[in-house]
Design a protein around this motif. Structure first.
Motif, PDB file in Angstrom:
ATOM      1  N   ALA A  26       1.557   6.704 -10.298  1.00  0.00           N
ATOM      2  CA  ALA A  26       0.311   5.863  -9.716  1.00  0.00           C
ATOM      3  C   ALA A  26      -0.162   4.813 -10.584  1.00  0.00           C
ATOM      4  CB  ALA A  26      -0.675   6.947  -9.276  1.00  0.00           C
ATOM      5  N   ARG A  27      -0.265   5.018 -11.917  1.00  0.00           N
ATOM      6  CA  ARG A  27      -0.975   4.180 -12.724  1.00  0.00           C
ATOM      7  C   ARG A  27      -0.102   2.864 -13.174  1.00  0.00           C
ATOM      8  NH1 ARG A  27      -1.109   5.641 -19.162  1.00  0.00           N
ATOM      9  NH2 ARG A  27       1.311   5.020 -18.779  1.00  0.00           N
ATOM     10  N   GLU A  28       1.334   3.241 -13.227  1.00  0.00           N
ATOM     11  CA  GLU A  28       2.172   2.015 -13.423  1.00  0.00           C
ATOM     12  C   GLU A  28       2.390   1.099 -12.207  1.00  0.00           C
ATOM     13  OE1 GLU A  28       3.287   1.085 -16.431  1.00  0.00           O
ATOM     14  OE2 GLU A  28       2.202   2.683 -17.252  1.00  0.00           O
ATOM     15  N   LEU A  29       2.378   1.796 -11.191  1.00  0.00           N
ATOM     16  CA  LEU A  29       2.281   0.755  -9.713  1.00  0.00           C
ATOM     17  C   LEU A  29       1.036   0.229  -9.709  1.00  0.00           C
ATOM     18  CD1 LEU A  29       4.129   3.562  -7.488  1.00  0.00           C
ATOM     19  CD2 LEU A  29       5.097   1.598  -7.994  1.00  0.00           C
ATOM     20  N   ALA A  30       0.044   0.696  -9.868  1.00  0.00           N
ATOM     21  CA  ALA A  30      -1.282   0.135  -9.718  1.00  0.00           C
ATOM     22  C   ALA A  30      -1.475  -0.990 -10.686  1.00  0.00           C
ATOM     23  CB  ALA A  30      -2.496   1.033 -10.096  1.00  0.00           C
ATOM     24  N   ARG A  31      -0.755  -0.976 -11.884  1.00  0.00           N
ATOM     25  CA  ARG A  31      -0.657  -2.047 -12.920  1.00  0.00           C
ATOM     26  C   ARG A  31       0.035  -3.184 -12.315  1.00  0.00           C
ATOM     27  NH1 ARG A  31      -0.212   1.344 -18.748  1.00  0.00           N
ATOM     28  NH2 ARG A  31      -2.523   2.027 -18.885  1.00  0.00           N
ATOM     29  N   MET A  32       1.179  -2.810 -11.489  1.00  0.00           N
ATOM     30  CA  MET A  32       1.906  -3.980 -11.100  1.00  0.00           C
ATOM     31  C   MET A  32       1.329  -4.574  -9.696  1.00  0.00           C
ATOM     32  SD  MET A  32       5.468  -1.563 -11.569  1.00  0.00           S
ATOM     33  CE  MET A  32       6.597  -2.988 -10.861  1.00  0.00           C
ATOM     34  N   HIS A  40      -2.506   4.995  -3.512  1.00  0.00           N
ATOM     35  CA  HIS A  40      -3.353   6.345  -2.837  1.00  0.00           C
ATOM     36  C   HIS A  40      -2.726   7.576  -3.291  1.00  0.00           C
ATOM     37  CE1 HIS A  40      -6.544   3.661  -0.829  1.00  0.00           C
ATOM     38  NE2 HIS A  40      -5.433   2.806  -0.500  1.00  0.00           N
ATOM     39  N   VAL A  41      -3.179   8.409  -4.023  1.00  0.00           N
ATOM     40  CA  VAL A  41      -2.694   9.933  -4.125  1.00  0.00           C
ATOM     41  C   VAL A  41      -3.448  10.632  -3.533  1.00  0.00           C
ATOM     42  CG1 VAL A  41      -2.227  11.582  -6.026  1.00  0.00           C
ATOM     43  CG2 VAL A  41      -1.933   9.068  -6.730  1.00  0.00           C
ATOM     44  N   ILE A  42      -2.780  11.265  -2.612  1.00  0.00           N
ATOM     45  CA  ILE A  42      -3.082  12.376  -1.544  1.00  0.00           C
ATOM     46  C   ILE A  42      -3.063  13.756  -2.136  1.00  0.00           C
ATOM     47  CG2 ILE A  42      -3.167  13.351   0.688  1.00  0.00           C
ATOM     48  CD1 ILE A  42      -2.299  10.557   1.717  1.00  0.00           C
ATOM     49  N   VAL A  43      -4.130  14.552  -2.569  1.00  0.00           N
ATOM     50  CA  VAL A  43      -4.000  15.917  -3.142  1.00  0.00           C
ATOM     51  C   VAL A  43      -4.265  16.654  -2.105  1.00  0.00           C
ATOM     52  CG1 VAL A  43      -4.585  17.195  -5.028  1.00  0.00           C
ATOM     53  CG2 VAL A  43      -4.464  14.755  -5.317  1.00  0.00           C
ATOM     54  N   THR A  44      -3.393  17.782  -1.716  1.00  0.00           N
ATOM     55  CA  THR A  44      -3.669  18.579  -0.512  1.00  0.00           C
ATOM     56  C   THR A  44      -4.311  20.001  -1.208  1.00  0.00           C
ATOM     57  OG1 THR A  44      -1.427  19.604  -0.603  1.00  0.00           O
ATOM     58  CG2 THR A  44      -1.847  17.765   0.775  1.00  0.00           C
ATOM     59  N   ARG A  45      -4.077  20.340  -2.506  1.00  0.00           N
ATOM     60  CA  ARG A  45      -4.860  21.493  -2.988  1.00  0.00           C
ATOM     61  C   ARG A  45      -5.764  20.991  -3.946  1.00  0.00           C
ATOM     62  NH1 ARG A  45      -1.606  27.096  -2.760  1.00  0.00           N
ATOM     63  NH2 ARG A  45      -0.574  26.867  -0.693  1.00  0.00           N
ATOM     64  N   LYS A  87     -13.132  11.147  -2.594  1.00  0.00           N
ATOM     65  CA  LYS A  87     -12.273  10.112  -3.273  1.00  0.00           C
ATOM     66  C   LYS A  87     -12.767   9.596  -4.523  1.00  0.00           C
ATOM     67  CE  LYS A  87     -11.443   7.471   1.231  1.00  0.00           C
ATOM     68  NZ  LYS A  87     -11.606   5.977   1.761  1.00  0.00           N
ATOM     69  N   GLU A  88     -11.876   9.378  -5.451  1.00  0.00           N
ATOM     70  CA  GLU A  88     -12.033   9.135  -6.914  1.00  0.00           C
ATOM     71  C   GLU A  88     -11.117   7.891  -7.178  1.00  0.00           C
ATOM     72  OE1 GLU A  88     -11.071  10.896 -11.346  1.00  0.00           O
ATOM     73  OE2 GLU A  88     -10.891  12.419  -9.674  1.00  0.00           O
ATOM     74  N   ARG A  89     -11.859   7.049  -8.150  1.00  0.00           N
ATOM     75  CA  ARG A  89     -11.140   5.863  -8.534  1.00  0.00           C
ATOM     76  C   ARG A  89     -10.670   6.044  -9.814  1.00  0.00           C
ATOM     77  NH1 ARG A  89      -8.221   1.954  -6.057  1.00  0.00           N
ATOM     78  NH2 ARG A  89      -8.774   0.596  -7.792  1.00  0.00           N
ATOM     79  N   ARG A  90      -9.371   6.239 -10.180  1.00  0.00           N
ATOM     80  CA  ARG A  90      -9.140   6.368 -11.734  1.00  0.00           C
ATOM     81  C   ARG A  90      -7.687   5.414 -12.158  1.00  0.00           C
ATOM     82  NH1 ARG A  90      -6.338  12.095 -12.843  1.00  0.00           N
ATOM     83  NH2 ARG A  90      -8.534  12.854 -11.982  1.00  0.00           N
ATOM     84  N   ASP A  91      -7.966   4.631 -13.357  1.00  0.00           N
ATOM     85  CA  ASP A  91      -6.644   3.882 -13.760  1.00  0.00           C
ATOM     86  C   ASP A  91      -6.318   2.811 -12.736  1.00  0.00           C
ATOM     87  OD1 ASP A  91      -7.023   5.176 -16.207  1.00  0.00           O
ATOM     88  OD2 ASP A  91      -5.660   6.675 -15.768  1.00  0.00           O
ATOM     89  N   GLY A  92      -7.268   2.357 -11.560  1.00  0.00           N
ATOM     90  CA  GLY A  92      -6.678   1.510 -10.825  1.00  0.00           C
ATOM     91  C   GLY A  92      -5.994   1.934  -9.587  1.00  0.00           C
ATOM     92  N   PHE A  93      -6.131   3.195  -9.340  1.00  0.00           N
ATOM     93  CA  PHE A  93      -5.788   3.835  -8.041  1.00  0.00           C
ATOM     94  C   PHE A  93      -6.763   4.711  -7.546  1.00  0.00           C
ATOM     95  CE2 PHE A  93      -3.836   6.512 -11.424  1.00  0.00           C
ATOM     96  CZ  PHE A  93      -4.163   7.777 -10.919  1.00  0.00           C
ATOM     97  N   LYS A 105       1.086  -1.078   0.126  1.00  0.00           N
ATOM     98  CA  LYS A 105      -0.021   0.052  -0.069  1.00  0.00           C
ATOM     99  C   LYS A 105       1.035   1.186   0.084  1.00  0.00           C
ATOM    100  CE  LYS A 105      -3.726   0.143   2.547  1.00  0.00           C
ATOM    101  NZ  LYS A 105      -4.737   0.261   3.811  1.00  0.00           N
ATOM    102  N   ILE A 106       0.701   2.136  -1.039  1.00  0.00           N
ATOM    103  CA  ILE A 106       1.642   3.207  -1.197  1.00  0.00           C
ATOM    104  C   ILE A 106       0.914   4.430  -1.160  1.00  0.00           C
ATOM    105  CG2 ILE A 106       3.118   4.244  -2.820  1.00  0.00           C
ATOM    106  CD1 ILE A 106       3.597   1.379  -3.991  1.00  0.00           C
ATOM    107  N   ALA A 107       1.383   5.778  -0.555  1.00  0.00           N
ATOM    108  CA  ALA A 107       0.733   6.656  -0.394  1.00  0.00           C
ATOM    109  C   ALA A 107       1.647   7.831  -1.008  1.00  0.00           C
ATOM    110  CB  ALA A 107       0.495   7.357   0.851  1.00  0.00           C
TER     111      ALA A 107
END
Length: 390
Positions: free
Chosen positions: A26-32, A37-42, A50-56, A2-4
């Motif tokens: 994120a996309r390539e790690l999810a494919r692997m 989890h991408v945490i967007v502060t702004r 939350k949003e699911r996109r391309d496996g992450f 599990k990667i943030a």
């Protein structure tokens, strides 16, 4: 695993080097097979949640848009999100707030952390942030990487020689394939003459005004030449006025914003790519142009010379100098053989910057850090086995 991945902005809210890098990681790690989890502060104009996109999974966090509270809010909500996710590894994309949050939450949660520096997050950080939050991030992240040698050297000087690895960023090479047909007619672009292309935000640091001056100088002695400008920004009105003043509105095409999915067609419709910036961490857009087989003219600033070799796959000129830039545009516009030679070298070199090849190397560092334990290198500045494989 599990990667943030922690970052301030994320596509489509902002599309620049660090943001695109976070997306492709994120996309390539999810494919692997990783739980990313991408945490967007702004979050800008993106909806909260939350949003699911391309496996992450993307976490669009609340943002306090009040002077004096913006950064504090990013740290508070970012820390809460990381604590809730409880990742196995925390990746800070850029120095602040990503790198600081990775270091802090890595310590608190006893998780390994890694930080990826992009350039202007190091060179343009405010002094009081640099000696506090920045110092903490560099000192206490388990491993620190920089996307260019220039960025690495600046960061090592700034933070007392902490070992930092040069780890080049990349592009989605599958999007940049040279087409078998000509798109000029379809895109309503000039069918005759040499098309010079610029792609980027219309900002002062991009020196687009210098490019306009250079094109005005060569229009009468470089054959038929056209300038294609893709982008928008604060100085767009001033650039339109400058084109009128120079009398080159008949050969300058302001094309506005082009979706990422369409940009390759515009590269394919050009003959020369120019990025005349006076500040550019690495210039990934140069790599995109190279992948499309375009000769590149750029400047001698920051990380650009690590990609563009003067006289080998393009030309480098001093930033802000009209005459040298005009001379190089003229030379390439008048010599199709030279353009083909640079184009061949660029296609070969761009193949080194494919995210599909880069992310497995990044994952290998993740696994070494995870195996080394949560406190590897934080105090000593060593990287507990990671640098041994580089």
């Amino acid at each position: 695993m599990k990667i943030a991945i922690v970052i301030s902005f994320f596509p489509p809210d902002r599309i620049a080097g660090a943001e695109l890098g976070a997306y492709f990681m994120a996309r390539e790690l999810a494919r692997m097979g990783h739980d990313v989890h991408v945490i967007v502060t702004r979050r800008g104009g993106m909806p909260l949640g939350k949003e699911r996109r391309d496996g992450f999974t993307i976490h669009w966090l609340p943002f306090i848009d009040i002077p004096g509270l913006r950064f504090v809010g990013e740290l508070f909500f970012g820390a809460l999100a990381i604590a809730d996710i409880r990742p196995d590894l925390i990746h800070g994309q850029c120095l602040l707030p990503g790198g600081f949050l990775a270091a802090l939450m890595g310590l608190l949660l006893r998780r390994p952390s890694i930080m990826y520096l992009y350039g202007q997050d190091v060179t343009h950080v405010k002094p009081h942030f640099r000696v506090t939050f920045g110092w903490f991030a560099v000192r206490y992240c388990c491993h620190v990487m920089a996307q260019a040698k220039h960025t690495c050297e600046v960061a090592m000087r700034t933070y007392s020689g902490r070992p930092i690895e040069v780890f080049y960023s990349g592009i989605d090479l599958s999007r940049f394939r040279i087409p078998e047909r000509d798109y000029r007619g379809e895109l309503k672009l000039p069918a005759d003459g040499v098309n010079v292309l610029f792609v980027g935000r219309f900002l002062d640091i991009k020196n687009i005004d210098v490019l306009l001056d250079a094109v005005a100088q060569v229009r009468n002695d470089a054959g038929d030449i056209n300038l294609l400008l893709i982008g928008t920004g604060d100085i767009e009105a001033a650039l339109h006025a400058q084109a009128v003043r120079l009398g080159i509105t008949d050969i300058v095409y302001f094309l506005g914003t082009v979706p990422n999915s369409e940009i390759a067609r515009y590269f394919a419709s050009a003959d020369i790519f120019v990025l005349p910036s006076r500040s550019e961490s690495f210039g990934l857009v140069n790599v995109e142009a190279m992948a499309m087989g375009l000769p590149v003219i750029s400047t001698t600033v920051m990380g650009i010379p690590e990609v563009v070799e003067d006289g080998v796959n393009g030309y480098l000129v001093p930033p802000g100098k009209v005459v040298p830039l005009a001379e190089k545009i003229r030379a390439l516009a008048k010599d199709a053989g030279l353009r083909r030679r640079f184009a061949k070298a660029n296609r070969e070199k761009a193949a080194r910057y494919d995210w599909c090849e880069i992310v497995p190397e990044l994952e290998r560092r993740y696994r070494l850090l995870a195996a080394a334990g949560p406190y590897a290198s934080r105090v000593t500045g060593r990287t507990s086995g990671v640098r041994k494989i580089i």
